[in-house]
Motif scaffolding. Structure first.
Motif, PDB file in Angstrom:
ATOM      1  N   PRO A  15      41.413  52.964  19.116  1.00  0.00           N
ATOM      2  CA  PRO A  15      40.662  52.825  20.375  1.00  0.00           C
ATOM      3  C   PRO A  15      39.446  53.739  20.229  1.00  0.00           C
ATOM      4  O   PRO A  15      39.207  54.677  19.715  1.00  0.00           O
ATOM      5  CB  PRO A  15      41.726  53.191  21.227  1.00  0.00           C
ATOM      6  N   ALA A  19      35.189  53.006  26.869  1.00  0.00           N
ATOM      7  CA  ALA A  19      35.336  51.682  26.800  1.00  0.00           C
ATOM      8  C   ALA A  19      34.520  50.828  27.851  1.00  0.00           C
ATOM      9  O   ALA A  19      33.578  51.752  28.598  1.00  0.00           O
ATOM     10  CB  ALA A  19      36.994  51.376  27.144  1.00  0.00           C
ATOM     11  N   GLN A  21      34.015  47.752  30.625  1.00  0.00           N
ATOM     12  CA  GLN A  21      34.719  46.975  31.797  1.00  0.00           C
ATOM     13  C   GLN A  21      33.798  45.634  32.036  1.00  0.00           C
ATOM     14  O   GLN A  21      32.918  45.802  32.441  1.00  0.00           O
ATOM     15  CB  GLN A  21      34.979  47.889  32.889  1.00  0.00           C
ATOM     16  N   ASP A 412      38.252  49.504  19.376  1.00  0.00           N
ATOM     17  CA  ASP A 412      38.771  48.511  20.702  1.00  0.00           C
ATOM     18  C   ASP A 412      38.159  48.993  21.800  1.00  0.00           C
ATOM     19  O   ASP A 412      38.921  50.076  22.475  1.00  0.00           O
ATOM     20  CB  ASP A 412      40.370  48.493  20.587  1.00  0.00           C
ATOM     21  N   ALA A 413      37.136  48.571  22.319  1.00  0.00           N
ATOM     22  CA  ALA A 413      36.301  49.292  23.394  1.00  0.00           C
ATOM     23  C   ALA A 413      36.076  48.006  24.458  1.00  0.00           C
ATOM     24  O   ALA A 413      35.457  48.214  25.366  1.00  0.00           O
ATOM     25  CB  ALA A 413      35.247  49.964  22.943  1.00  0.00           C
TER      26      ALA A 413
END
Length: 543
Positions: A15, A19, A21, A412-413
């Protein structure tokens, strides 16, 4: 035997520390690209539209422009052009309001368009302080002058910069350093509705989009800004009118540090071009000598998106190029002696990208740790690819590769989802100190990915204003050195990726550093040096 697709998916293990959105709906963005697909499989249907992030009304907030297509008949009658009259085919301009949401102001701004649009380029062509817009497409391009009152004037005819045929990516640069932004237009192939061949299998549903090898290339165009609202086509005298090009991506940087901006051109299935600026109004194509015309196997590839930027923090701009599945995206490392080394394998880029098809791309430091990471909008060009190659997919997830001291690996972002990705642009939409992403997809909604924490590391934003140089300061270079001696190199440009234009402001990640030294090299030749603090925006004017 495991498919390449599954093997690649297994690479995306860790990860990310930061991240993104998907805030598209929350921000009021409702754009959907309309590609008007037909059973005749006209190649223009596959190319999608670009995105531009620019502050058209000078309120300090980035606005968003989407290029859209036009209606095609099935089949298209001889001599007929695509029809853009229906509202769903309009280009779209979204103005950002003070609350961060966006409002569709297309009609008032006068940007609905008339052509089958594809790309967008931004730059202040008349140095009046308002950013202008150039829209490429099939059947001609459009130059819009920003009036400064929220509306644009179509000056295509009077400016002489309309071009003809099929144009893809374009970008503004001041190639002769006279203080006026010039325009480079990348053109694709000589396709018409009359010469559209049948490609694929002779069975119902077996028709496919033709490979570009079925069409002749066309020369790119360099328009010199005359400083009076008009442009002159200087392509031949400048040495960039190569009729063998099939251009999809273009990017600018001074790769040899001689003070003059150079041009990299990503071509589809013919060798790529690197135009070295001689400083006398002419360019030499040095791609073969520099080692950036072919991939490390000595082969051409389907060059689509490209970015000219320093990924390994050695102070020299490198080159990344996206291409089709089974080819691997290409990374050229600048050696500092006029040549490049293919670093596709050693950087980890090749292994991470083999099954994918990439379009718009950028080196962007999404977590502000001081190393430029890599984003790619992805999706295969052929909607029938799974019928031909069972291990490949038409819809693909966007890709983010984190840069760790020059090594690139998936993280994984990004929100989950598969897209027919094409154009994408990059900038700090909410002015919080980290970079956000806006992407467009063929026959799908666009998406806005908002960065959820990159600003927690140190950062510095630069807003530059040229005086002797062009007002946008395109071509200026910033070298930032941290107390630990780490160097960050940036070039001011809006031509990034594929058919798209990004924020001209520089956002520089500083990692844990809270102070740094800044050296600013203006296109006019002047150099300034500053001691700077992290977490601030500097408005700097060329002395």
């Amino acid at each position: 035997m495991r498919s390449l697709w599954l093997a690649a998916a297994a690479l995306a293990v860790p990860p990310a520390p930061v991240a993104f959105q998907d805030d598209t709906a929350a921000l009021g963005i409702a754009f959907r690209h309309e590609g008007s697909p037909t059973s005749n499989k006209y190649l223009i249907e596959t190319m999608g539209g670009g995105v531009a992030l620019f502050d058209y009304d000078n309120d300090g907030r980035l606005d968003i422009f989407f290029a859209n297509c036009a209606a095609l008949e099935d089949p298209m009658p001889a001599g007929r052009l695509p029809d853009k009259s229906a509202p769903r085919f309009a280009n779209r301009l979204y103005r950002q309001n003070p609350d961060g949401r966006f409002q569709d102001v297309t009609v008032r701004a006068g940007l609905t368009g008339t052509n089958y649009a594809m790309g967008a380029a931004t730059g202040d062509i008349d140095n009046d302080g308002f950013v202008d817009l150039y829209v490429t497409g099939y059947g001609g391009n459009t130059l819009y002058r920003n009036r400064g009152d929220g509306t644009f004037a179509d000056i295509t005819r009077s400016s002489g910069a309309g071009a003809a045929g099929w144009s893809s990516s374009a970008g503004f640069l001041d190639y002769n350093r006279d203080g006026h932004l010039d325009l480079f237009v990348g053109r694709y192939v000589a396709m018409s509705f009359d010469n559209n061949r049948y490609c694929g299998e002779k069975r119902p549903g077996g028709r496919a989009y033709c490979h570009p090898d079925n069409f002749a290339g066309v020369p790119n165009i360099l328009y010199r800004n005359n400083g009076d609202g008009t442009f002159t086509d200087v392509s031949r005298e400048a040495g960039i009118a190569n009729p063998e090009g099939k251009t999809l991506g273009v990017s600018f940087a001074d790769y040899d540090n001689d003070g003059w901006p150079d041009i990299y051109v990503a071509n589809d299935s013919v060798r790529c071009f690197l135009y070295r600026n001689r400083g006398d109004g002419r360019f030499d194509d040095v791609a073969l000598a520099a080692g950036v015309g072919f991939n490390e196997d000595g082969k051409t590839f389907a060059g689509m998106g490209t970015h000219f930027a320093d990924y390994n923090n050695d102070g020299r701009p490198d080159i990344v190029v996206t291409d089709l599945s089974n080819e691997r995206y290409v990374l050229y490392r600048n050696n500092g002696d006029g040549s490049f080394t293919d670093a596709t394998t050693e950087s980890g880029l090749g292994r991470a990208t083999h099954p994918y098809s990439g379009w718009s791309t950028a080196f962007l430091d999404y977590d502000n740790d001081g190393w430029k990471d890599l984003f790619v909008a992805q999706g295969h060009v052929m909607d029938t690819i799974a019928q031909i190659s069972s291990h490949l997919r038409y819809l693909q997830p966007p890709l983010l590769l984190r840069n760790t001291s020059g090594r690139l690996a998936p993280v994984d972002a990004l929100p989950k989802g598969d897209w027919a990705g094409r154009g994408a642009a990059f900038g700090d939409l909410d002015n919080d100190g980290d970079l956000d992403i806006v992407a467009a997809n063929v026959n799908q909604r666009a998406y806005v990915l908002r960065n959820q924490g990159g600003h927690r590391n140190g950062w510095l934003r630069l807003r530059l204003k040229g005086s002797r140089s062009n007002r946008d300061a395109l071509g200026a270079q910033a070298l930032v050195t941290t107390p630990a001696g780490e160097v960050r190199h940036f070039t001011v440009t809006t031509a990034v990726g594929y058919q798209s234009a990004s924020d001209k402001r520089l956002l520089i990640g500083l990692g844990p550093a809270r102070t740094a030294k800044l050296e600013l090299r203006w296109p006019g030749g002047g150099i300034q040096r500053f001691d700077v603090r992290a977490g601030q925006t500097l408005d700097l004017v060329e002395p």
